[in-house]
Design a protein around this motif. Structure first.
Motif: not given
Length: 724
Positions: A567-571, A575-585
């Protein structure tokens, strides 16, 4: 001692000496240079025109000569990553200029280049080559162009100087991070221990023993003074297991902020630590030098910026395409991320925190998990003892691919007692290759997790020599403490599965052309596909049943805890996706910027990206970029986006297993045959489409991430390698 297959060509680490490796590397470079001299002499002869058949023979002979260099430098580089000390580091760094000069000479060597051209230009001969050899030659020609083979002599010399400087600067950048990480140690009072778990306290106590030993060795404390210290003596450090234990569970908010600040200011102007020579660890000037040199290199090669150089060998076609992909994915993730943040903020108020800060995130996230999902990382840790996880991982890949794993740690020489060695066998009991696990954090080991494709599958028909693939899989997990095996968090389980996915990509190749065997020759933005793909089985209930067993009772993970985990898989996935995108950009933009940015410009770019992407304000003192080893000391420069790009591919690939059954052996064989076995012998886009029967779609990624809506984001997924 079991006699192992000689085609593994295993290293006798017990007899390995850095100075001997230095001699062997130098001798290997000399031998290769002698061969290049011979090629140059032959071309100088009058009326000499090398035919395609002879050109191929010369190329194959040169490849074979380079085995000794690949091997000895590979061992030294590996030891510098996992057992670094002053002696190893000195030898490693002393060789860098010589290696750089040799690499540049190879890439600009006209007689060698002409051999490759002769093979390709004879179209009828080229058409007879096996696909893997043809692909390796095409990639080599591309590499020659990117090495400046067509440049005038003066510009070739400039290129060589740039390459040499870059190799030294990157190594120094990495040194500074390791030294800064190990220099920080904070003895704790009993009051600061509130909230820490038993396993966390055990980690801090172990760090305390290491701290005492270092203080004694460095002459900062006498044995008498050490004897007056309490036992156990709790010390916080920046080694990841210790750091996460504090940041996730310590009730002392000031302590969490202190550790956070120490972590995000490593190797910056705020870091007052020095190395053993008394030199500053500040990476600021090194970063601006690296960017300036990369831009200079790009200009020499006819590109507008270094990002274009990087993307010239990747699946993605342009900087604009990658930026659109990242920003569109950010748009999809943002609504979920906003909800994630609100959830944290609401919980934080229950703990007296009126303004959520970065050093609160892990702590409050753990409280939300406990309150909302009845899930505690510490409560499930005993269900993931490392030996059980490893056994279950091996059982999963046996069901998927028909392969079998046998441990032979006692039969081989290893660089540390904690290291494990395994052999991998196919369904017909034939030996596929071997791999090492080095999974625990320790002093002298760089942080993170990675797979090093140390030895590729390779055959040299003329001499009858052949070698099977061997790789190193490295982590920084919580070590075994207090007589119990290492107990993993689920995040650590995912990391192990991730690196093993890289390992399978390296090991299961059927290609015997080393340059395109395993992960070699695979486009960088596709190389994460098999690793991220493997993580899915650590989320499936049938997979979890195979890797979980309580360390004391042996009972499987109870259904209530399993349900909570799933149930917590996508907890916090937004925010975690945006963090990775922040690093990538950030990575993409600093490498696409001209002129090259200075340190102030680097920080300003990161701030601008955060203003666009991040959900939370970052403290002004945060110097994340100074420790971004992936792009300043690794292979991810203008390529960090690869994690999200490949995640799209891996989610779409796994959706085929969701359709057919996650242990469907026919689908497993198809994935092995079309992705894992072919390595870099075909373009990654073709490999993916051969498996999936169509081009990639983002729908599965959005679904797996828990993002609402399934509108397709525009994304045209048209040497030994170390991947993280």
């Amino acid at each position: 001692m079991t006699v192992l297959d000689s085609d593994l060509h295993l290293v006798d680490f017990a007899a390995t000496d850095p100075n001997d490796l230095q001699v062997k590397v130098s001798q290997a470079i000399d031998a290769a240079n002698d061969f290049l001299d011979t090629l140059a002499t032959e071309v100088d002869k009058p009326n000499t025109q090398v035919g395609a058949e002879q050109a191929l023979a010369d190329v194959l002979a040169f490849d074979h000569i380079n085995l000794a260099l690949d091997r000895n430098w590979g061992v030294l580089s590996h030891l510098n990553s996992v057992m670094s000390n002053d002696e190893i580091r000195h030898v490693h760094h002393e060789l860098l200029p010589k290696l750089s000069a040799y690499g540049t000479r190879v890439g600009q060597h006209q007689p060698l280049f002409s051999r490759y051209q002769a093979i390709v230009n004879d179209t009828s001969f080229f058409a007879t080559l096996e696909p893997a050899r043809a692909r390796a030659i095409e990639l080599a020609l591309q590499s020659f162009e990117l090495s400046g083979v067509a440049l005038p002599k003066a510009e070739q010399e400039t290129y060589a100087e740039i390459q040499s400087k870059l190799s030294t600067l990157s190594a120094t950048f990495s040194d500074h991070i390791l030294d800064a990480t190990q220099a920080f140690a904070l003895p704790l009072s009993s009051e600061q221990l509130a909230g820490l778990t038993e396993s966390g306290l055990a980690l801090l106590a172990d760090a305390g023993e290491q701290y005492k030993a270092r203080q004694l060795a460095d002459g900062k404390l006498t044995q008498a003074q050490i004897d007056t210290l309490p036992t156990p003596y709790y010390v916080a450090s920046l080694n990841i297991p210790v750091y996460l234990a504090v940041m996730t569970h310590a009730d002392d908010r000031q302590l969490r902020e202190t550790l956070y600040r120490a972590c995000v200011t490593r190797a910056s102007e705020f870091d007052t630590h020095t190395n053993s020579k008394g030199e500053s660890l500040n990476n600021a000037d090194i970063m601006s030098q690296i960017l300036a040199l990369r831009e200079q290199k790009a200009r020499l090669l006819g590109f507008n910026n270094y990002a274009e150089v990087s993307l010239s060998t990747k699946m993605a076609d342009s900087v604009d395409e990658v930026e659109r992909f990242l920003r569109n994915l950010a748009d999809k993730a943002t609504p979920t991320a906003k909800a994630d943040l609100v959830q944290l903020q609401e919980c934080a108020r229950d703990y007296g925190i009126t303004e959520l800060q970065p050093w609160d995130n892990a702590y409050i996230a753990e409280k939300v998990k406990q309150n909302k999902f009845s899930l505690s990382q510490e409560a499930i840790r005993p269900y993931f003892p490392l030996p059980k996880v490893i056994d279950g991982l091996f059982a999963i890949v046996e069901r998927l691919y028909g392969i079998k794993v046998q441990e032979h740690s006692d039969s081989v020489s290893r660089w540390h007692d904690d290291v494990l060695f395994y052999q991998l066998f196919d369904a017909d009991d034939s030996l596929i290759g071997g791999f090492y696990f080095d999974l625990f954090a320790r002093s002298g080991k760089r942080g993170g997790a990675w797979m090093s494709g140390f030895q590729a599958r390779y055959r040299h028909d003329e001499t009858g020599y052949q070698q099977l693939p061997v790789c190193f899989m490295v982590g920084n997990f919580t070590p075994a403490l207090e007589g119990k095996p290492s107990l993993l968090t689920h995040d650590e389980v995912l990391t192990l599965f991730h690196e093993f996915g890289h390992g399978l990509h390296h090991l299961l190749t059927q290609v015997t052309v080393g340059d395109v065997a395993g992960v070699n020759g695979v486009e960088w933005d596709a190389v994460e596909l098999p690793s991220q793909f493997m993580e899915n089985w650590a989320w499936e209930s049938d997979g979890i049943a195979l890797i979980s067993s309580h360390v004391e009772t042996g009972e499987p993970l109870p259904k209530a805890k399993l349900d909570a985990l799933l149930a917590a898989k996508n907890f916090q996935s937004g925010m975690q996706t945006l963090r990775q995108i922040e690093f990538a950009l950030f990575d993409l933009l600093i490498h696409a910027h001209t002129p090259a940015l200075d340190y102030a410009g680097i920080l300003a770019t990161l701030d601008a990206v955060r203003n666009d992407i991040a959900m939370m304000k970052t403290p002004d003192y945060n110097r994340f970029a100074n420790g971004f080893s992936h792009i300043f000391a690794g292979g991810y420069a203008a390529g960090y986006y690869s994690y999200k790009w490949a995640e799209l591919l891996s989610a779409d690939a796994f959706s085929k297993f969701e359709e057919d059954g996650i242990f469907n052996p026919i689908t497993g064989k198809a994935f092995r045959d079309t992705i894992l076995s072919v390595g870099g012998s075909l373009p990654a886009k073709i490999n993916f489409e051969n498996f999936r029967g169509r081009s990639a779609s983002i729908d599965a990624l959005l679904r797996h991430s828990g993002f609402s809506g399934t509108n397709t984001v525009a994304a045209n997924t048209q040497s030994n390698r170390e991947v993280s």
